[in-house]
Design a protein around this motif. Structure first.
Motif, PDB file in Angstrom:
ATOM      1  N   PHE A 132       0.843  -1.202   0.000  1.00 44.05           N
ATOM      2  CA  PHE A 132       0.000   0.000   0.000  1.00 44.05           C
ATOM      3  C   PHE A 132       0.876   1.249   0.000  1.00 44.05           C
ATOM      4  O   PHE A 132       0.618   2.197  -0.750  1.00 44.05           O
ATOM      5  CB  PHE A 132      -0.939   0.002   1.216  1.00 44.05           C
ATOM      6  CG  PHE A 132      -1.672   1.306   1.378  1.00 44.05           C
ATOM      7  CD1 PHE A 132      -2.811   1.558   0.636  1.00 44.05           C
ATOM      8  CD2 PHE A 132      -1.198   2.278   2.242  1.00 44.05           C
ATOM      9  CE1 PHE A 132      -3.482   2.780   0.765  1.00 44.05           C
ATOM     10  CE2 PHE A 132      -1.861   3.497   2.372  1.00 44.05           C
ATOM     11  CZ  PHE A 132      -3.011   3.738   1.639  1.00 44.05           C
ATOM     12  N   SER A 133       1.910   1.259   0.824  1.00 47.44           N
ATOM     13  CA  SER A 133       2.796   2.425   0.906  1.00 47.44           C
ATOM     14  C   SER A 133       3.489   2.712  -0.417  1.00 47.44           C
ATOM     15  O   SER A 133       3.628   3.872  -0.814  1.00 47.44           O
ATOM     16  CB  SER A 133       3.848   2.218   2.004  1.00 47.44           C
ATOM     17  OG  SER A 133       3.228   2.089   3.260  1.00 47.44           O
ATOM     18  N   ALA A 134       3.933   1.660  -1.101  1.00 45.69           N
ATOM     19  CA  ALA A 134       4.598   1.846  -2.395  1.00 45.69           C
ATOM     20  C   ALA A 134       3.649   2.501  -3.392  1.00 45.69           C
ATOM     21  O   ALA A 134       4.025   3.454  -4.084  1.00 45.69           O
ATOM     22  CB  ALA A 134       5.096   0.506  -2.925  1.00 45.69           C
ATOM     23  N   HIS A 135       2.424   2.009  -3.452  1.00 51.32           N
ATOM     24  CA  HIS A 135       1.450   2.577  -4.391  1.00 51.32           C
ATOM     25  C   HIS A 135       1.045   3.982  -3.970  1.00 51.32           C
ATOM     26  O   HIS A 135       0.883   4.861  -4.834  1.00 51.32           O
ATOM     27  CB  HIS A 135       0.238   1.653  -4.513  1.00 51.32           C
ATOM     28  CG  HIS A 135       0.565   0.371  -5.187  1.00 51.32           C
ATOM     29  ND1 HIS A 135       0.552   0.220  -6.546  1.00 51.32           N
ATOM     30  CD2 HIS A 135       0.966  -0.819  -4.689  1.00 51.32           C
ATOM     31  CE1 HIS A 135       0.917  -1.009  -6.859  1.00 51.32           C
ATOM     32  NE2 HIS A 135       1.174  -1.654  -5.740  1.00 51.32           N
ATOM     33  N   ALA A 136       0.884   4.200  -2.674  1.00 48.78           N
ATOM     34  CA  ALA A 136       0.529   5.538  -2.204  1.00 48.78           C
ATOM     35  C   ALA A 136       1.645   6.537  -2.516  1.00 48.78           C
ATOM     36  O   ALA A 136       1.371   7.658  -2.969  1.00 48.78           O
ATOM     37  CB  ALA A 136       0.237   5.512  -0.705  1.00 48.78           C
ATOM     38  N   LEU A 137       2.899   6.143  -2.288  1.00 48.35           N
ATOM     39  CA  LEU A 137       4.015   7.028  -2.634  1.00 48.35           C
ATOM     40  C   LEU A 137       4.013   7.367  -4.116  1.00 48.35           C
ATOM     41  O   LEU A 137       4.214   8.524  -4.506  1.00 48.35           O
ATOM     42  CB  LEU A 137       5.350   6.376  -2.260  1.00 48.35           C
ATOM     43  CG  LEU A 137       5.743   6.370  -0.796  1.00 48.35           C
ATOM     44  CD1 LEU A 137       6.969   5.480  -0.572  1.00 48.35           C
ATOM     45  CD2 LEU A 137       6.034   7.786  -0.329  1.00 48.35           C
ATOM     46  N   ALA A 138       3.787   6.364  -4.950  1.00 47.67           N
ATOM     47  CA  ALA A 138       3.757   6.589  -6.394  1.00 47.67           C
ATOM     48  C   ALA A 138       2.614   7.530  -6.771  1.00 47.67           C
ATOM     49  O   ALA A 138       2.802   8.468  -7.557  1.00 47.67           O
ATOM     50  CB  ALA A 138       3.629   5.265  -7.128  1.00 47.67           C
ATOM     51  N   ASN A 139       1.442   7.293  -6.209  1.00 43.57           N
ATOM     52  CA  ASN A 139       0.304   8.162  -6.509  1.00 43.57           C
ATOM     53  C   ASN A 139       0.543   9.585  -6.031  1.00 43.57           C
ATOM     54  O   ASN A 139       0.206  10.548  -6.731  1.00 43.57           O
ATOM     55  CB  ASN A 139      -0.977   7.592  -5.897  1.00 43.57           C
ATOM     56  CG  ASN A 139      -1.590   6.515  -6.754  1.00 43.57           C
ATOM     57  OD1 ASN A 139      -2.106   6.784  -7.820  1.00 43.57           O
ATOM     58  ND2 ASN A 139      -1.517   5.279  -6.288  1.00 43.57           N
ATOM     59  N   LEU A 140       1.138   9.738  -4.856  1.00 38.62           N
ATOM     60  CA  LEU A 140       1.432  11.083  -4.353  1.00 38.62           C
ATOM     61  C   LEU A 140       2.493  11.775  -5.194  1.00 38.62           C
ATOM     62  O   LEU A 140       2.411  12.982  -5.438  1.00 38.62           O
ATOM     63  CB  LEU A 140       1.835  11.021  -2.882  1.00 38.62           C
ATOM     64  CG  LEU A 140       0.709  10.622  -1.932  1.00 38.62           C
ATOM     65  CD1 LEU A 140       1.232  10.476  -0.502  1.00 38.62           C
ATOM     66  CD2 LEU A 140      -0.446  11.622  -1.990  1.00 38.62           C
ATOM     67  N   LEU A 141       3.479  11.008  -5.669  1.00 36.61           N
ATOM     68  CA  LEU A 141       4.494  11.584  -6.559  1.00 36.61           C
ATOM     69  C   LEU A 141       3.841  12.042  -7.865  1.00 36.61           C
ATOM     70  O   LEU A 141       4.147  13.122  -8.381  1.00 36.61           O
ATOM     71  CB  LEU A 141       5.599  10.571  -6.831  1.00 36.61           C
ATOM     72  CG  LEU A 141       6.723  11.052  -7.744  1.00 36.61           C
ATOM     73  CD1 LEU A 141       7.428  12.284  -7.166  1.00 36.61           C
ATOM     74  CD2 LEU A 141       7.735   9.925  -7.977  1.00 36.61           C
ATOM     75  N   CYS A 142       2.928  11.253  -8.384  1.00 31.74           N
ATOM     76  CA  CYS A 142       2.182  11.636  -9.585  1.00 31.74           C
ATOM     77  C   CYS A 142       1.426  12.944  -9.350  1.00 31.74           C
ATOM     78  O   CYS A 142       1.472  13.861 -10.182  1.00 31.74           O
ATOM     79  CB  CYS A 142       1.218  10.521  -9.976  1.00 31.74           C
ATOM     80  SG  CYS A 142       0.166  10.895 -11.393  1.00 31.74           S
ATOM     81  N   LEU A 143       0.752  13.041  -8.218  1.00 28.58           N
ATOM     82  CA  LEU A 143       0.017  14.261  -7.896  1.00 28.58           C
ATOM     83  C   LEU A 143       0.956  15.450  -7.709  1.00 28.58           C
ATOM     84  O   LEU A 143       0.631  16.568  -8.106  1.00 28.58           O
ATOM     85  CB  LEU A 143      -0.837  14.063  -6.642  1.00 28.58           C
ATOM     86  CG  LEU A 143      -2.035  13.129  -6.798  1.00 28.58           C
ATOM     87  CD1 LEU A 143      -2.747  12.949  -5.464  1.00 28.58           C
ATOM     88  CD2 LEU A 143      -2.989  13.647  -7.859  1.00 28.58           C
TER      89      LEU A 143
END
Length: 192
Positions: A132-143
């Motif tokens: 979850f953290s890996a995907h959340a980090l990626a999504n936040l980086l995208c944002l």
């Protein structure tokens, strides 16, 4: 049968790392098709729609590994740049790379590589919180990257209001969905 990469600890439930180059090339094409389909699952918003693109991008990053995942996303962006209607709402061409969505598009191969790299370090499968953290980090980086571009175009306040804030809940939900799917894949992988 476990792949050789699974014996080294890398999350590779489909044995992609051990596949011949022709198979990996076919997987890139299949991945671009998945990305094109995920782009059409869209909630229209202005100036940037909510889509399942980031979900598909992070899943491809994890399942393909950081190199092949990033290459797949770059191939899909290349398809868009030459005019194929593979982006949200069936768009393609160079305009999306210069308009409000440009920052998000630039972030996509980066986030595929990020989650793929973290998956290779064990941040996936049965390690649900790390996944979850890996995907959340990626999504936040995208944002962050997409929002920064919008802020440059529209100003800080408008960029945040239109390009970051409305997408945070979706980023959390897509990250949770990705972690759950990868946990299920991981369980099946371990069982086999």
């Amino acid at each position: 049968m476990a792949s050789s990469s699974s014996m080294t600890g890398r999350f590779d439930p489909f044995g992609i790392a051990a596949r011949p180059a022709a198979v990996r090339a076919a997987l890139v094409l299949a991945g671009t098709a998945v990305l094109a389909l995920a782009s059409q699952i869209s909630v229209p918003m202005v100036p940037v729609p909510i889509t399942m693109q980031t979900f598909a991008i992070t899943m491809i990053g994890v399942l393909y590994g950081w190199r092949l995942g990033a290459a797949t996303v770059l191939a899909w962006l290349g398809e868009a740049a030459i005019g194929l209607p593979v982006l949200a709402n069936g768009t393609g061409g160079l305009a999306p790379f210069m308009g409000p969505t440009a920052g998000y598009l630039v972030s996509f191969p980066i986030i595929a590589a990020l989650v793929g790299f973290l998956a290779e370090k064990g941040w996936t499968g049965q390690r649900v919180a790390l996944s979850f953290s890996a995907h959340a980090l990626a999504n936040l980086l995208c944002l962050a990257i997409g929002g920064a571009w919008l802020m440059a175009l529209l100003g800080v306040e408008k960029g945040l209001v239109l390009g970051v804030t409305p997408f945070i809940l979706g980023a959390v939900l897509k990250s949770a969905l990705a972690a759950a799917v990868l946990m299920a894949i991981g369980r099946r992988f371990v069982r086999n």
